[in-house]
Design a protein around this motif. Sequence first.
Motif, PDB file in Angstrom:
ATOM      1  N   UNK A 262       0.819  -1.208   0.000  1.00 14.88           N
ATOM      2  CA  UNK A 262       0.000   0.000   0.000  1.00 14.88           C
ATOM      3  C   UNK A 262       0.853   1.257   0.000  1.00 14.88           C
ATOM      4  N   UNK A 263       1.981   1.214   0.699  1.00 15.57           N
ATOM      5  CA  UNK A 263       2.822   2.409   0.828  1.00 15.57           C
ATOM      6  C   UNK A 263       4.072   2.358  -0.040  1.00 15.57           C
ATOM      7  N   UNK A 264       4.741   1.191  -0.073  1.00 13.49           N
ATOM      8  CA  UNK A 264       6.025   1.122  -0.770  1.00 13.49           C
ATOM      9  C   UNK A 264       5.947   0.570  -2.190  1.00 13.49           C
ATOM     10  N   UNK A 265       4.773   0.051  -2.604  1.00 18.40           N
ATOM     11  CA  UNK A 265       4.565  -0.489  -3.946  1.00 18.40           C
ATOM     12  C   UNK A 265       5.462  -1.684  -4.249  1.00 18.40           C
ATOM     13  N   UNK A 266       5.929  -2.369  -3.209  1.00 16.39           N
ATOM     14  CA  UNK A 266       6.757  -3.552  -3.405  1.00 16.39           C
ATOM     15  C   UNK A 266       5.877  -4.767  -3.697  1.00 16.39           C
ATOM     16  N   UNK A 267       6.499  -5.805  -4.293  1.00 17.24           N
ATOM     17  CA  UNK A 267       5.769  -7.000  -4.662  1.00 17.24           C
ATOM     18  C   UNK A 267       6.092  -8.175  -3.769  1.00 17.24           C
ATOM     19  N   UNK A 268       5.712  -9.366  -4.224  1.00 20.58           N
ATOM     20  CA  UNK A 268       6.025 -10.583  -3.475  1.00 20.58           C
ATOM     21  C   UNK A 268       7.535 -10.722  -3.287  1.00 20.58           C
ATOM     22  N   UNK A 269       7.992 -11.509  -2.305  1.00 14.31           N
ATOM     23  CA  UNK A 269       9.446 -11.665  -2.086  1.00 14.31           C
ATOM     24  C   UNK A 269      10.218 -12.065  -3.334  1.00 14.31           C
ATOM     25  N   UNK A 270       9.662 -12.964  -4.161  1.00 12.12           N
ATOM     26  CA  UNK A 270      10.419 -13.391  -5.340  1.00 12.12           C
ATOM     27  C   UNK A 270      10.544 -12.246  -6.358  1.00 12.12           C
ATOM     28  N   UNK A 271       9.553 -11.344  -6.379  1.00 12.18           N
ATOM     29  CA  UNK A 271       9.644 -10.178  -7.255  1.00 12.18           C
ATOM     30  C   UNK A 271      10.760  -9.255  -6.783  1.00 12.18           C
ATOM     31  N   UNK A 272      10.878  -9.082  -5.472  1.00 18.19           N
ATOM     32  CA  UNK A 272      11.944  -8.235  -4.935  1.00 18.19           C
ATOM     33  C   UNK A 272      13.315  -8.852  -5.179  1.00 18.19           C
ATOM     34  N   UNK A 273      13.386 -10.192  -5.137  1.00 16.60           N
ATOM     35  CA  UNK A 273      14.641 -10.869  -5.480  1.00 16.60           C
ATOM     36  C   UNK A 273      15.008 -10.583  -6.930  1.00 16.60           C
TER      37      UNK A 273
END
Length: 480
Positions: A262-273
């Motif tokens: 909601x705030x950081x627009x980050x995705x699932x852990x594998x997406x961040x990897x």
Amino acid sequence: MTTRRKAAIILLLEGLASSGLQMITIRQTVPFVGSSVLCTSIIISCFLAALALGYYWGGQQASERYAKSLVMNLVGSIALFGIGLSYIFVSFFFLSIADMTQGISYLSNPLIHLFLFSLLVMSPLVFFLGQTVPLLLNTADHETSKSEATGNATALSTIGNVLGCLITSLLLMYFLGVGYSIFINCLILAVCLCLMVNWSSSRTKYVLGTTLSFLTISYTLNVKIPDNLFAATTPYSNYHVADHPDGKRFIINRSSASFIGENDRKGWPYIEIMKQGIFVDDMTGKDILVLGAGGFTLSAEETNGANFTYLDVDPQIKPVAENYFLEEPIRGEFIANDARSYLLTSGKLWDVIVVDLYTNAATIPMHTATYEFFSLVSSSLKPSGKAVLNIAANPRLSDKYSANMDFTVRQALSRCITDITGYQDSLVNIVYFCSKRSSMDDKTIASLYRDNTTKVTVDGYLSTINIKKWQGRGESTNGQ
């Protein structure tokens, strides 16, 4: 309207509904068993077997009973089509049978569940519809030979089959969704029923009342309820956006395909990897191709100056994601195409190709999970390009699928390393970072370190020098 003309219309409409039934069955079962040649072969085999049995049984009926038999078959077909193929019932069936067979060898196989569904739900419906051709042969006049009557009947039914495939997949499911496709096919069968009933009979009102009840139930199950369950249904997927404590989930065919904070627009852990591996280099002006759009989260936070191109087989995934999930336009371009077809025909070379292709939670489309496909990915990379793959497999490589998939990837691509989201003995997201395979990879560039040489010390020292050079440019290692 003459009896012969009525029969021709019924045969045409019956063929249309029968073919639509196949397409809808394949589509409705994708969220539970995936999409593969094995699944399609099971459905088609059960369909043809039930159709043959329907032809045989219909041919055994006495000519004076054909009208009554057809009416009853059409009423039963409307009920089975509208209820048995609704997402609500299909979901109940597969989830229930999965719970009942959990832990039981062979019986817990999703293909067995698909066979049971085809046998218990689809086959009776096909059996009813298959009787239409032999029963309506009784309407042929005495001047028409049996061979001509049979040829005319099967030709009309087959024309209906052709139209059913095209209309259901290209028009109804594309523009209206799966639920409306089911309901419209039920209406088609209702038209056939209206052409068959004896309007002067006192029993007709009961038949029509029962049919109207089934149509109402069909509309509720396939149109009203799915409108509340899904953001959209397309020929390929069911899309749903669900709340998450930290953001939103984009659910595709019962799989939580994407997440956005909601705030950081980050995705699932594998997406961040994936992001860490891709953006470790300066990507300004570089071209990134993402095969399998998901929720377009790879560039939702930022693009780092890269040019993103998303590719997905479903053209409707972009407006659904923008309107219900991202709530903003995607960052990048979108191409609606099949991944393998696009790589074969585009001819463009990419700095990074991301492969994240699934038909449901764990099923990769067969033609995008082979040595030939991964080799195609390699050949579509620039010389210094890299492939980033999301493979759902067992990180311990303790089953045949996981071990073979790992071997396939490493044979098609070069210098692959992996990062995993967990090391449990089950399916997890394994992210592969690989280089383009070249002719140099066929030569031995690695060798064993032995006790009787100092190679390991020398090579390690040279590697340490390179690390210090990176640190001198502001990089760090080991989190220091």
